[in-house]
Scaffold this motif. Sequence first.
Motif, PDB file in Angstrom:
ATOM      1  N   GLY A 104       0.802  -1.218   0.000  1.00 57.84           N
ATOM      2  CA  GLY A 104       0.000   0.000   0.000  1.00 57.84           C
ATOM      3  C   GLY A 104       0.834   1.266   0.000  1.00 57.84           C
ATOM      4  N   GLU A 105       2.156   1.117   0.145  1.00 58.33           N
ATOM      5  CA  GLU A 105       3.038   2.279   0.077  1.00 58.33           C
ATOM      6  C   GLU A 105       3.171   2.741  -1.374  1.00 58.33           C
ATOM      7  OE1 GLU A 105       4.441   3.974   2.554  1.00 58.33           O
ATOM      8  OE2 GLU A 105       3.456   2.677   4.002  1.00 58.33           O
ATOM      9  N   PRO A 106       3.218   4.043  -1.627  1.00 60.39           N
ATOM     10  CA  PRO A 106       3.369   4.534  -3.002  1.00 60.39           C
ATOM     11  C   PRO A 106       4.802   4.331  -3.492  1.00 60.39           C
ATOM     12  CG  PRO A 106       3.314   6.359  -1.454  1.00 60.39           C
ATOM     13  CD  PRO A 106       3.046   5.133  -0.650  1.00 60.39           C
ATOM     14  N   LEU A 107       5.009   3.274  -4.250  1.00 58.57           N
ATOM     15  CA  LEU A 107       6.346   2.927  -4.722  1.00 58.57           C
ATOM     16  C   LEU A 107       6.471   3.157  -6.222  1.00 58.57           C
ATOM     17  CD1 LEU A 107       6.942  -0.501  -2.901  1.00 58.57           C
ATOM     18  CD2 LEU A 107       7.931   1.715  -2.295  1.00 58.57           C
ATOM     19  N   ARG A 108       7.587   3.747  -6.633  1.00 56.31           N
ATOM     20  CA  ARG A 108       7.942   3.833  -8.046  1.00 56.31           C
ATOM     21  C   ARG A 108       8.794   2.602  -8.356  1.00 56.31           C
ATOM     22  NH1 ARG A 108       7.577   8.551 -10.657  1.00 56.31           N
ATOM     23  NH2 ARG A 108       9.535   8.264 -11.779  1.00 56.31           N
ATOM     24  N   VAL A 109       8.320   1.782  -9.299  1.00 56.02           N
ATOM     25  CA  VAL A 109       8.916   0.466  -9.533  1.00 56.02           C
ATOM     26  C   VAL A 109       9.406   0.355 -10.973  1.00 56.02           C
ATOM     27  CG1 VAL A 109       8.503  -2.035  -9.443  1.00 56.02           C
ATOM     28  CG2 VAL A 109       7.301  -0.504  -7.839  1.00 56.02           C
ATOM     29  N   PHE A 110      10.586  -0.244 -11.129  1.00 50.94           N
ATOM     30  CA  PHE A 110      11.129  -0.535 -12.466  1.00 50.94           C
ATOM     31  C   PHE A 110      11.371  -2.040 -12.539  1.00 50.94           C
ATOM     32  CE2 PHE A 110      13.833  -0.798 -16.083  1.00 50.94           C
ATOM     33  CZ  PHE A 110      13.758   0.403 -16.794  1.00 50.94           C
ATOM     34  N   LEU A 111      10.869  -2.669 -13.603  1.00 51.61           N
ATOM     35  CA  LEU A 111      11.054  -4.112 -13.813  1.00 51.61           C
ATOM     36  C   LEU A 111      12.107  -4.318 -14.882  1.00 51.61           C
ATOM     37  CD1 LEU A 111       7.285  -5.197 -13.924  1.00 51.61           C
ATOM     38  CD2 LEU A 111       8.799  -5.071 -11.926  1.00 51.61           C
ATOM     39  N   LEU A 112      13.216  -4.965 -14.518  1.00 54.45           N
ATOM     40  CA  LEU A 112      14.342  -5.149 -15.424  1.00 54.45           C
ATOM     41  C   LEU A 112      14.628  -6.636 -15.583  1.00 54.45           C
ATOM     42  CD1 LEU A 112      16.733  -3.929 -17.039  1.00 54.45           C
ATOM     43  CD2 LEU A 112      18.024  -3.886 -14.888  1.00 54.45           C
ATOM     44  N   GLY A 113      14.376  -7.161 -16.782  1.00 53.71           N
ATOM     45  CA  GLY A 113      14.679  -8.561 -17.031  1.00 53.71           C
ATOM     46  C   GLY A 113      13.499  -9.297 -17.639  1.00 53.71           C
ATOM     47  N   ALA A 114      13.617 -10.625 -17.698  1.00 51.65           N
ATOM     48  CA  ALA A 114      12.645 -11.533 -18.318  1.00 51.65           C
ATOM     49  C   ALA A 114      12.668 -11.373 -19.836  1.00 51.65           C
ATOM     50  CB  ALA A 114      11.243 -11.334 -17.761  1.00 51.65           C
ATOM     51  N   ALA A 115      11.925 -12.206 -20.520  1.00 52.21           N
ATOM     52  CA  ALA A 115      11.883 -12.193 -21.983  1.00 52.21           C
ATOM     53  C   ALA A 115      11.101 -10.976 -22.477  1.00 52.21           C
ATOM     54  CB  ALA A 115      11.240 -13.473 -22.499  1.00 52.21           C
ATOM     55  N   PRO A 116      11.315 -10.593 -23.756  1.00 50.13           N
ATOM     56  CA  PRO A 116      10.590  -9.427 -24.292  1.00 50.13           C
ATOM     57  C   PRO A 116       9.087  -9.543 -24.096  1.00 50.13           C
ATOM     58  CG  PRO A 116      12.307 -10.112 -25.822  1.00 50.13           C
ATOM     59  CD  PRO A 116      12.268 -11.161 -24.745  1.00 50.13           C
ATOM     60  N   GLY A 117       8.492  -8.471 -23.603  1.00 53.69           N
ATOM     61  CA  GLY A 117       7.047  -8.424 -23.395  1.00 53.69           C
ATOM     62  C   GLY A 117       6.580  -8.913 -22.036  1.00 53.69           C
ATOM     63  N   VAL A 118       7.397  -9.700 -21.364  1.00 52.95           N
ATOM     64  CA  VAL A 118       6.964 -10.279 -20.083  1.00 52.95           C
ATOM     65  C   VAL A 118       6.860  -9.204 -19.000  1.00 52.95           C
ATOM     66  CG1 VAL A 118       7.551 -11.912 -18.252  1.00 52.95           C
ATOM     67  CG2 VAL A 118       7.851 -12.568 -20.646  1.00 52.95           C
ATOM     68  N   ALA A 119       7.869  -8.334 -18.923  1.00 56.52           N
ATOM     69  CA  ALA A 119       7.830  -7.267 -17.912  1.00 56.52           C
ATOM     70  C   ALA A 119       6.651  -6.330 -18.148  1.00 56.52           C
ATOM     71  CB  ALA A 119       9.144  -6.494 -17.910  1.00 56.52           C
ATOM     72  N   ASP A 120       6.301  -6.069 -19.414  1.00 58.09           N
ATOM     73  CA  ASP A 120       5.147  -5.223 -19.715  1.00 58.09           C
ATOM     74  C   ASP A 120       3.856  -5.875 -19.221  1.00 58.09           C
ATOM     75  OD1 ASP A 120       6.711  -3.277 -20.961  1.00 58.09           O
ATOM     76  OD2 ASP A 120       6.569  -4.257 -22.908  1.00 58.09           O
ATOM     77  N   LEU A 121       3.754  -7.183 -19.412  1.00 60.39           N
ATOM     78  CA  LEU A 121       2.576  -7.900 -18.923  1.00 60.39           C
ATOM     79  C   LEU A 121       2.530  -7.868 -17.398  1.00 60.39           C
ATOM     80  CD1 LEU A 121       0.110  -9.660 -19.389  1.00 60.39           C
ATOM     81  CD2 LEU A 121       1.630 -11.644 -19.601  1.00 60.39           C
ATOM     82  N   ALA A 122       3.694  -8.057 -16.769  1.00 61.05           N
ATOM     83  CA  ALA A 122       3.758  -7.983 -15.306  1.00 61.05           C
ATOM     84  C   ALA A 122       3.336  -6.592 -14.827  1.00 61.05           C
ATOM     85  CB  ALA A 122       5.172  -8.316 -14.822  1.00 61.05           C
ATOM     86  N   ALA A 123       3.768  -5.559 -15.535  1.00 61.88           N
ATOM     87  CA  ALA A 123       3.421  -4.194 -15.154  1.00 61.88           C
ATOM     88  C   ALA A 123       1.906  -3.981 -15.197  1.00 61.88           C
ATOM     89  CB  ALA A 123       4.115  -3.201 -16.082  1.00 61.88           C
ATOM     90  N   GLU A 124       1.254  -4.506 -16.225  1.00 60.29           N
ATOM     91  CA  GLU A 124      -0.198  -4.374 -16.333  1.00 60.29           C
ATOM     92  C   GLU A 124      -0.903  -5.032 -15.163  1.00 60.29           C
ATOM     93  OE1 GLU A 124      -1.489  -5.924 -20.057  1.00 60.29           O
ATOM     94  OE2 GLU A 124      -0.205  -4.590 -21.249  1.00 60.29           O
TER      95      GLU A 124
END
Length: 255
Positions: A104-124
């Motif tokens: 519940g804390e307001p965190l700015r998060v960056f996802l670095l790694g996994a196969a192309p498109g996977v981090a975008d799906l995780a972000a969604e």
Amino acid sequence: MEAMNDTVELFGMRIARLTMRDTIDRVLQWCTKPRTCACRYVVTPNVDHAVMFQHRADLRAAYADAALVLADGLPLVVASRLFRRSLPERVAGSDLVPKLLASGEPLRVFLLGAAPGVADLAAERIRSQWPAADVVGTLSPPLGFEHDPAENERILAAIAATQPDLLVVGFGAPKQELWVHQNRERLEAKVAVCAGATIDFLAGNRRRSPVWMRRVGLEWIHRVASEPRRLAGRYARDAWEFPQLVWREWRRLYS
């Protein structure tokens, strides 16, 4: 490495004697403070890491400078109790990251790694499930990026442009630990968690083992069954070497 008042020395590693709740509180505290001169980073050794640690000076150096070393593997927790240096519980990176996102804390998060498109799906999925977590960037570096100075600069620039509180690094071990250690002074994130396949789990691209298997230390069976060609050799090596590590530690402490 930051001074830790309560650690356990095990197989040459200094592992924090923290519960999951303790760890969440500490990482969130770091995420709310200004960035230090270098990015704080968290490593989560399991049996495979413990075996590699014995053979690789570069991995030992990465662990020495980590802000937190946490016991991901249940066998490490069991071994600590065998040697009367008890760790309170397993603190797996793949459990820690979702709990941070769900805090519940307001965190700015960056996802670095996994196969192309996977981090975008995780972000969604993160945005829909945990609205307080703001995924400000994702990046899937190409194979061999660590040997390409230009590509490395591109990654560092992408992180710097978004100034995340929490950087989730999913390159697999030991690449993720070595890369974060090498670039810690230039990583413009407050905290980095070396988290293995966590981005894949967040995306739903891979399934974790059932909770009961994790609790009794049988997660490795699920992982080998899921990726036999990639993991069977690793687990066979670890099954041979880890008991020897335990025996050497026993002799060092009690002989």
